[in-house]
Structure formats: structure tokens, C-alpha cells
Design a protein around this motif. Structure first.
Motif, PDB file in Angstrom:
ATOM      1  N   PRO A 126       0.836  -1.209   0.000  1.00 36.93           N
ATOM      2  CA  PRO A 126       0.000   0.000   0.000  1.00 36.93           C
ATOM      3  C   PRO A 126       0.867   1.253   0.000  1.00 36.93           C
ATOM      4  O   PRO A 126       1.985   1.253   0.507  1.00 36.93           O
ATOM      5  N   ILE A 127       0.345   2.319  -0.569  1.00 38.14           N
ATOM      6  CA  ILE A 127       1.048   3.594  -0.641  1.00 38.14           C
ATOM      7  C   ILE A 127       0.309   4.597   0.225  1.00 38.14           C
ATOM      8  O   ILE A 127      -0.889   4.788   0.087  1.00 38.14           O
ATOM      9  N   SER A 128       1.032   5.241   1.124  1.00 39.09           N
ATOM     10  CA  SER A 128       0.403   6.250   1.968  1.00 39.09           C
ATOM     11  C   SER A 128       0.061   7.485   1.142  1.00 39.09           C
ATOM     12  O   SER A 128       0.893   7.988   0.387  1.00 39.09           O
ATOM     13  N   THR A 129      -1.184   7.951   1.250  1.00 42.01           N
ATOM     14  CA  THR A 129      -1.602   9.136   0.495  1.00 42.01           C
ATOM     15  C   THR A 129      -1.842  10.340   1.401  1.00 42.01           C
ATOM     16  O   THR A 129      -2.262  11.385   0.934  1.00 42.01           O
ATOM     17  N   HIS A 130      -1.548  10.169   2.706  1.00 39.74           N
ATOM     18  CA  HIS A 130      -1.831  11.273   3.625  1.00 39.74           C
ATOM     19  C   HIS A 130      -1.063  12.527   3.233  1.00 39.74           C
ATOM     20  O   HIS A 130      -1.622  13.622   3.168  1.00 39.74           O
ATOM     21  N   TYR A 148     -14.595  11.524  -1.685  1.00 45.52           N
ATOM     22  CA  TYR A 148     -14.446  10.714  -0.486  1.00 45.52           C
ATOM     23  C   TYR A 148     -13.833  11.502   0.670  1.00 45.52           C
ATOM     24  O   TYR A 148     -13.064  12.436   0.485  1.00 45.52           O
ATOM     25  N   ARG A 149     -14.202  11.068   1.886  1.00 44.88           N
ATOM     26  CA  ARG A 149     -13.653  11.705   3.086  1.00 44.88           C
ATOM     27  C   ARG A 149     -12.151  11.492   3.163  1.00 44.88           C
ATOM     28  O   ARG A 149     -11.419  12.373   3.616  1.00 44.88           O
ATOM     29  N   LYS A 150     -11.691  10.321   2.759  1.00 42.03           N
ATOM     30  CA  LYS A 150     -10.258  10.055   2.628  1.00 42.03           C
ATOM     31  C   LYS A 150      -9.978   9.861   1.142  1.00 42.03           C
ATOM     32  O   LYS A 150     -10.199   8.765   0.601  1.00 42.03           O
ATOM     33  N   PRO A 151      -9.527  10.894   0.454  1.00 46.02           N
ATOM     34  CA  PRO A 151      -9.341  10.811  -0.997  1.00 46.02           C
ATOM     35  C   PRO A 151      -8.457   9.642  -1.399  1.00 46.02           C
ATOM     36  O   PRO A 151      -7.558   9.222  -0.661  1.00 46.02           O
ATOM     37  N   LEU A 152      -8.733   9.126  -2.593  1.00 45.53           N
ATOM     38  CA  LEU A 152      -8.113   7.896  -3.076  1.00 45.53           C
ATOM     39  C   LEU A 152      -7.201   8.181  -4.258  1.00 45.53           C
ATOM     40  O   LEU A 152      -7.553   8.944  -5.162  1.00 45.53           O
ATOM     41  N   HIS A 158      -6.705  -2.514 -14.813  1.00 42.92           N
ATOM     42  CA  HIS A 158      -6.882  -3.371 -15.983  1.00 42.92           C
ATOM     43  C   HIS A 158      -8.358  -3.677 -16.126  1.00 42.92           C
ATOM     44  O   HIS A 158      -9.024  -4.068 -15.165  1.00 42.92           O
ATOM     45  N   GLY A 159      -8.901  -3.466 -17.321  1.00 40.60           N
ATOM     46  CA  GLY A 159     -10.321  -3.701 -17.545  1.00 40.60           C
ATOM     47  C   GLY A 159     -11.155  -2.725 -16.744  1.00 40.60           C
ATOM     48  O   GLY A 159     -10.990  -1.514 -16.832  1.00 40.60           O
ATOM     49  N   CYS A 160     -12.054  -3.256 -15.921  1.00 47.00           N
ATOM     50  CA  CYS A 160     -12.909  -2.416 -15.081  1.00 47.00           C
ATOM     51  C   CYS A 160     -12.438  -2.373 -13.635  1.00 47.00           C
ATOM     52  O   CYS A 160     -13.153  -1.866 -12.767  1.00 47.00           O
ATOM     53  N   THR A 161     -11.249  -2.894 -13.367  1.00 48.62           N
ATOM     54  CA  THR A 161     -10.728  -2.965 -12.004  1.00 48.62           C
ATOM     55  C   THR A 161      -9.508  -2.071 -11.862  1.00 48.62           C
ATOM     56  O   THR A 161      -8.645  -2.035 -12.739  1.00 48.62           O
ATOM     57  N   VAL A 162      -9.461  -1.340 -10.754  1.00 47.65           N
ATOM     58  CA  VAL A 162      -8.315  -0.486 -10.467  1.00 47.65           C
ATOM     59  C   VAL A 162      -7.783  -0.837  -9.087  1.00 47.65           C
ATOM     60  O   VAL A 162      -8.501  -1.380  -8.243  1.00 47.65           O
ATOM     61  N   ARG A 163      -6.512  -0.515  -8.884  1.00 45.04           N
ATOM     62  CA  ARG A 163      -5.907  -0.674  -7.561  1.00 45.04           C
ATOM     63  C   ARG A 163      -5.656   0.696  -6.977  1.00 45.04           C
ATOM     64  O   ARG A 163      -5.108   1.580  -7.634  1.00 45.04           O
ATOM     65  N   GLY A 164      -6.070   0.864  -5.720  1.00 44.17           N
ATOM     66  CA  GLY A 164      -5.856   2.122  -5.031  1.00 44.17           C
ATOM     67  C   GLY A 164      -4.530   2.144  -4.313  1.00 44.17           C
ATOM     68  O   GLY A 164      -3.884   1.117  -4.082  1.00 44.17           O
ATOM     69  N   GLY A 165      -4.118   3.344  -3.919  1.00 38.21           N
ATOM     70  CA  GLY A 165      -2.897   3.479  -3.144  1.00 38.21           C
ATOM     71  C   GLY A 165      -2.994   2.820  -1.788  1.00 38.21           C
ATOM     72  O   GLY A 165      -1.984   2.606  -1.122  1.00 38.21           O
ATOM     73  N   ASP A 166      -4.218   2.483  -1.358  1.00 34.60           N
ATOM     74  CA  ASP A 166      -4.411   1.770  -0.101  1.00 34.60           C
ATOM     75  C   ASP A 166      -4.213   0.274  -0.236  1.00 34.60           C
ATOM     76  O   ASP A 166      -4.391  -0.471   0.726  1.00 34.60           O
ATOM     77  N   ARG A 168      -6.025  -1.803  -2.041  1.00 39.00           N
ATOM     78  CA  ARG A 168      -7.266  -2.513  -2.328  1.00 39.00           C
ATOM     79  C   ARG A 168      -7.609  -2.433  -3.810  1.00 39.00           C
ATOM     80  O   ARG A 168      -7.244  -1.477  -4.500  1.00 39.00           O
ATOM     81  N   ASP A 169      -8.324  -3.444  -4.291  1.00 33.77           N
ATOM     82  CA  ASP A 169      -8.847  -3.439  -5.650  1.00 33.77           C
ATOM     83  C   ASP A 169     -10.296  -2.958  -5.630  1.00 33.77           C
ATOM     84  O   ASP A 169     -11.061  -3.299  -4.721  1.00 33.77           O
ATOM     85  N   TYR A 170     -10.647  -2.192  -6.663  1.00 31.78           N
ATOM     86  CA  TYR A 170     -11.995  -1.635  -6.752  1.00 31.78           C
ATOM     87  C   TYR A 170     -12.574  -1.918  -8.134  1.00 31.78           C
ATOM     88  O   TYR A 170     -11.872  -1.844  -9.140  1.00 31.78           O
ATOM     89  N   LEU A 171     -13.867  -2.195  -8.156  1.00 28.71           N
ATOM     90  CA  LEU A 171     -14.610  -2.247  -9.410  1.00 28.71           C
ATOM     91  C   LEU A 171     -15.014  -0.815  -9.740  1.00 28.71           C
ATOM     92  O   LEU A 171     -15.724  -0.170  -8.972  1.00 28.71           O
ATOM     93  N   ASP A 172     -14.543  -0.309 -10.872  1.00 29.22           N
ATOM     94  CA  ASP A 172     -14.728   1.105 -11.198  1.00 29.22           C
ATOM     95  C   ASP A 172     -15.963   1.291 -12.066  1.00 29.22           C
ATOM     96  O   ASP A 172     -15.967   0.957 -13.245  1.00 29.22           O
ATOM     97  N   PHE A 173     -17.003   1.882 -11.482  1.00 25.13           N
ATOM     98  CA  PHE A 173     -18.233   2.201 -12.204  1.00 25.13           C
ATOM     99  C   PHE A 173     -18.348   3.708 -12.448  1.00 25.13           C
ATOM    100  O   PHE A 173     -19.441   4.229 -12.617  1.00 25.13           O
ATOM    101  N   TYR A 174     -17.196   4.382 -12.459  1.00 24.24           N
ATOM    102  CA  TYR A 174     -17.172   5.809 -12.780  1.00 24.24           C
ATOM    103  C   TYR A 174     -16.246   6.088 -13.966  1.00 24.24           C
ATOM    104  O   TYR A 174     -16.418   7.070 -14.673  1.00 24.24           O
TER     105      TYR A 174
END
Length: 556
Positions: A126-130, A148-152, A158-166, A168-174
Motif C-alpha cells: 500500500p502507498i500512503s496518500t496522507h 471521499y472523506r479520505k481521498p483515493l 486493468h479492464g474495469c478494475t483499479v488498484r488504489g494506493g491503499d 485494495r482493488d476496486y470495481l470502477d463504475f465511474y
């Protein structure tokens, strides 16, 4: 030495102390572009002359986890790099005799760049984004918001999935506000960009022939449905809207423009002026004379009484216009920022008929609705008989790279009396990516895919959210959808509920956006390449988040 320099160079310089006595040491990590490529015998230019005085304010602002520029009188010193590991000790180097010049350190060939991890390596740290949040707030204006309260921070995808600096993997619907039309790391776009990069030409300006620009213009003209179409490329949707307004007002010799209420057309002076959403209208000053007519009906998309009232209001407005009359009406087929709200069935066609009879132009703002997102290639194609004079596009046109444009009738597009250019509009890199994107959309019939996936997603959301007092309705077309929320007690649109649902979606691993005239809508705009399984998973996550927020509000 041939070859490209590494991203960072450990550069040491010696210079007289500003006080006049002794030596001042300055040991820094700087981008290599700040180091001049000088032949042996040419004195190295020191950009940090009188460094303590010039760098003090910057040292105070730079974050402690990044390499800093720092000076200490009489000795060499540095702050540790990001890894916080100390640098190896450096042997003392004799100062060259007066009159002799020692060349700078040799520039090493850079290590091979690590390719994007196609499988999103689960062992990635994980990458600290503070600190990045603080730096963002210090360096960017307050009107450039973060979600978000804690910006990401998104670090790979790849595809519809992204990895955050935290981590975690997210399904991106934006999908980058609908710009990543084919998803992340799309092979057609990546390969087109890599081919162009290998030529060494990223930009030439429109004063030169650009093959990919001409090829893209030919394709856009064909799919536009406009007779004798001409295309002009820009860098963004805002710039494209400005261009369309300039063309329409010049062609009609009138600066009177009509737009729709609750609309959004960009952030520049003219685009803000025609936007009907009061949250984006800024100062209220305008280079145009603007009137607004009704947009979508309050209840349902098939409200013909609403359409009749809208037509009457537009007719009265045009008939009462002074001087040269109305230049044009600009309209979004689906109002995206308003919460993915479609116009009523037949409403745009009725407007087009009135405009045609009275000699005014129709500008279709397809920045968000174009390229197949609504289930048709263009959003205005949901109504038959709509033939725009000018059509504006951007967002997903280049698969995530910056590109916008205007396509319209040759007569209107040729109306400018002076030369006009867009320095970066239609540049070789963006147009190469756009050609690949457009070809992929046509070859794989993504508009049909968007219609089918959107229908399934909307059905799942409608059924899953049924019975929730905080849900107002599910709306939109194709894969441009919105869920409107309300205060269960009053039935008034409620931004607080929508924001809570967005936060809970992130907690569950789903990224969505916010919109609505009152900030009360969750916006859903996934890539058009999402799978059926991703449709089901995204619907389940959004449903679960909405139900959890509804449960928490009811329990308090």
C-alpha cells in the motif's frame, strides 16, 4: 554518452558561499531535465545560485517523504529518499584547480520501466496518500475537489478494475468520469499509443499534416450522420462547446443562445454562461445573451404533456427574441451532471422541429453521451428526426487521452472569418488512440453492448432498491445511469444520503460518482467493456451500500 538519462540524478555542485568565505556544499536530487547536457569544457550552469535564500520557502512546503532540496553551510548534506535508507558514503573529491572544469557525473542508462501489472499483484505494498492530500490542498485551488472523506489515489488498473494506493482493488463504475470508455489498459489504445511513441513525435501542431488526425476526421464525419460534415478537434469538451458557440453565433450573427435548465456544458466563460445548473454558473457574467427552457420532466421519461409545454415555451421565446433572433439551442440528450437524467421521449425531436422552422441551429452536446454510452452511438439518436447542425464530443473519444471536437455542416463550420487553431487539438498521440478506440467500438458494436448491459444493470438496481424509502428513482439510458436519493421524511432530494452511499460503495469495493441538481444522485458510468459478471457484482454492491445507509438512517 548516448541514451536517455535516468529520472533522477544525484548531482553535486560546489560554489562560493554567499557570505564570501569558504565553500558551500549543495547536494540534491533533481529531475534530470534541470541538468543541462553540456560538452566537456563548458562550465555547468548552477540554477541554485544563492540556494539557501531561494529554496527556504520550498523546503518548508515540501513533504518529508519526498526528496528535498536542502543546504547546509560548509558540508554536504541531504534528506533521505522515499525509501528512508541512508545513501552510501561519498568519498571526498578534490576541488578542481582554478581554470579547470570537471564535468558532471556520468548519466546512467535508465532501468527498464516496469510494465503495468496486468493481474494487479496482490503483494503490492500500500502507498500512503496522507502527505499527498496535504500537498494537493496546498498546491491546487480549493474549487478543485476530491471525492471521499479520505481521498483515493489510483495506481494501476486493468479492464474495469483499479488498484488504489491503499492496496485494495476496486470495481470502477465511474471510469474517469466516463472517459475510460474501453476500461483500463485497453490493448487497442495501448498499442496505438506505443506505435506513435516509437516514432518520436508526440506533437507537431495543426500547421502540419497529421495522418491520424485526417483518418479520425473522416471516420467521425461518417458516423455523425450529418450531410457534408466537417470536423475540428480540440483538447476537451469545454473547448469543443466554446468552438460550437463561436461558430453558431458567427454564422447566425447573433449572440442569443438558448439552453436547458439543469444543464452543464463546461467550466469556461461561455460554457458556464449557457449551463443551466446554478451550482456551476459562477459570477453570472456572460459574453452571451442566454435563456433557458425546461429539460427533463419531473416524473418519468414518457410525459407528452411536459413535451407540449416545453415546445410552447421555446416557440414563445424565439418569437419574442429581439434583433437577429436566436442563434442556437444547445442541449444534452441525457443530462449527466444533473444525475444522468434523459429528456422526455420525443422532446429533443420537438425542439429540433421548432428550431428548423424558425431558422435557428441545434447544437447537441454529446460530450458524455457520444461514442455509444447510451445504447446508441449518439444520444440524440434515441429520438427520430433529430439532425444537429453542430455536434460536440469528447470524454471517451480517445480511450482516456485528452481529445474533443466539433462536427457539423460545412456551411456552418466554414463561417469563421479569421484563422483559428487549437495547438494541441488533434495531436498525433490522441488521434492515434481515438482511431483505435473508434474502430474497436464499431467492430465490436459496443453501443448494442451498452444498451443490453445498461438494461440489465438498471433492472437489477430497480429491483434491488425497491422498497427503500431513501431511493427516489433509478434513471438514465444505456450505461449512463443515476440513482436519485431523497430524505425519507420529506421526499426532498438529499445530498447527504447520496454522499453516504458513495462512501459505503467505496468501503465495499465499488467506485461511483455524485451528481444531481441538488447533489442527490449517485452516478454510474462503467466502461462499455464490462462483463455480465461485473454488471451483477456492481449492482449487488450498490444495492448493499444503499440498503446499509438506509438501515443506519432508520435506526437513528
Amino acid at each position: 554518452m548516448r541514451g536517455y538519462p535516468p529520472p533522477l540524478v544525484h548531482q553535486q555542485t560546489h560554489r562560493p558561499s554567499p557570505s564570501g568565505g569558504g565553500l558551500h556544499g549543495l547536494e540534491i536530487y533533481v529531475p534530470v531535465r534541470a541538468v543541462a547536457w553540456l560538452p566537456v569544457g563548458v562550465r555547468h550552469y548552477d540554477p541554485f545560485e544563492h540556494a539557501p535564500e531561494r529554496l527556504a520557502p520550498w523546503n518548508a512546503r515540501l513533504d518529508g517523504r519526498t526528496d528535498r532540496l536542502i543546504t547546509h553551510p560548509g558540508r554536504m548534506s541531504h534528506t533521505p529518499p522515499v525509501s528512508h535508507r541512508p545513501l552510501p558514503a561519498r568519498r571526498h573529491r578534490r576541488r578542481p584547480a582554478r581554470g579547470r572544469v570537471r564535468p558532471g557525473p556520468a548519466l546512467r542508462r535508465p532501468a527498464a520501466r516496469r510494465p503495468l501489472d496486468r493481474q494487479l499483484n496482490p503483494e503490492e505494498e500500500p502507498i500512503s496518500t496522507h502527505s499527498l492530500i496535504d500537498r494537493h490542498r496546498a498546491a491546487l485551488p480549493p474549487w478543485s475537489p476530491l471525492s471521499y472523506r479520505k481521498p483515493l489515489e489510483l495506481v494501476s488498473g486493468h479492464g474495469c478494475t483499479v488498484r488504489g494506493g491503499d492496496g485494495r482493488d476496486y470495481l470502477d463504475f465511474y471510469s474517469g468520469v466516463a472517459a475510460n470508455l474501453l476500461g483500463y489498459d485497453a490493448a487497442p489504445v495501448r498499442e496505438a499509443v506505443e506505435r506513435q511513441l516509437r516514432t518520436g513525435i508526440l506533437h507537431t501542431s495543426t500547421f502540419y499534416l497529421i495522418r491520424s488526425q485526417v483518418e479520425l476526421a473522416e471516420r467521425v464525419a461518417r458516423v455523425s450522420g450529418i450531410d457534408d460534415a466537417v470536423v475540428f478537434f480540440t483538447c476537451s469538451g469545454t473547448e469543443a462547446v466554446e468552438t460550437a458557440l463561436l461558430l453558431a453565433t458567427e454564422y447566425q450573427r447573433s449572440r442569443h443562445v438558448v439552453a436547458l435548465r439543469d444543464s452543464y456544458h463546461g467550466r469556461s466563460f461561455g460554457a458556464v454562461a449557457v449551463s443551466g445548473d446554478k451550482r456551476w454558473q459562477g459570477t453570472g457574467l456572460s459574453p452571451l445573451c442566454v435563456d433557458h427552457v425546461p429539460a427533463a420532466p419531473e416524473h418519468g421519461e414518457n410525459d407528452q404533456h411536459h413535451v407540449a409545454l416545453c415546445v410552447q415555451e421555446l416557440e414563445d421565446l424565439i418569437d419574442a427574441a429581439p434583433g437577429r433572433g436566436i442563434a442556437a439551442l444547445i442541449a444534452e440528450p441525457v443530462q449527466g451532471v444533473a444525475g444522468s437524467v434523459p429528456l422526455a421521449e420525443g422532446q429533443l425531436a420537438a425542439y429540433a422541429h421548432v428550431l428548423r422552422d424558425r431558422g435557428a441551429l441545434l447544437i447537441c452536446d454529446e460530450v458524455l453521451t457520444g461514442w455509444g454510452r447510451t445504447g446508441r452511438f449518439w444520444g440524440h439518436q434515441w429520438d427520430e428526426g433529430v439532425h444537429p447542425d453542430l455536434l460536440v464530443f469528447a470524454k471517451g473519444a480517445a480511450g482516456g487521452l485528452t481529445l474533443g471536437g466539433v462536427v457539423g455542416r460545412r456551411e456552418v463550420m466554414s463561417s469563421l472569418p479569421m484563422p483559428s487553431i487549437s495547438t494541441f487539438g488533434g495531436n498525433p498521440l490522441s488521434t492515434a488512440a481515438a482511431v483505435a478506440t473508434l474502430d474497436f467500438i464499431v467492430e465490436h458494436d459496443l453501443p448494442t453492448r451498452a444498451a443490453r448491459a445498461g438494461q440489465g444493470l438498471r433492472g437489477l438496481l430497480t429491483r434491488g432498491l425497491a422498497g427503500l424509502a431513501s431511493v427516489r428513482r433509478v434513471q438514465g439510458r444505456g450505461l449512463l445511469l443515476g440513482v436519485a436519493f431523497q430524505d425519507p421524511a420529506t421526499g426532498v432530494p438529499c445530498a447527504e444520503v447520496a454522499a453516504a452511499v458513495q462512501e459505503e460503495c467505496r468501503n465495499l469495493g465499488l467506485l461511483v460518482g455524485l451528481g444531481g441538481s441538488a447533489g442527490h444522485c449517485v452516478r454510474v458510468m462503467p466502461p462499455l467493456t464490462l462483463t455480465d459478471e461485473e454488471v451483477r457484482r456492481g449492482a449487488a454492491l450498490l444495492t448493499a451500500a444503499s440498503r446499509e445507509v438506509d438501515r443506519c438512517r432508520n435506526s437513528t
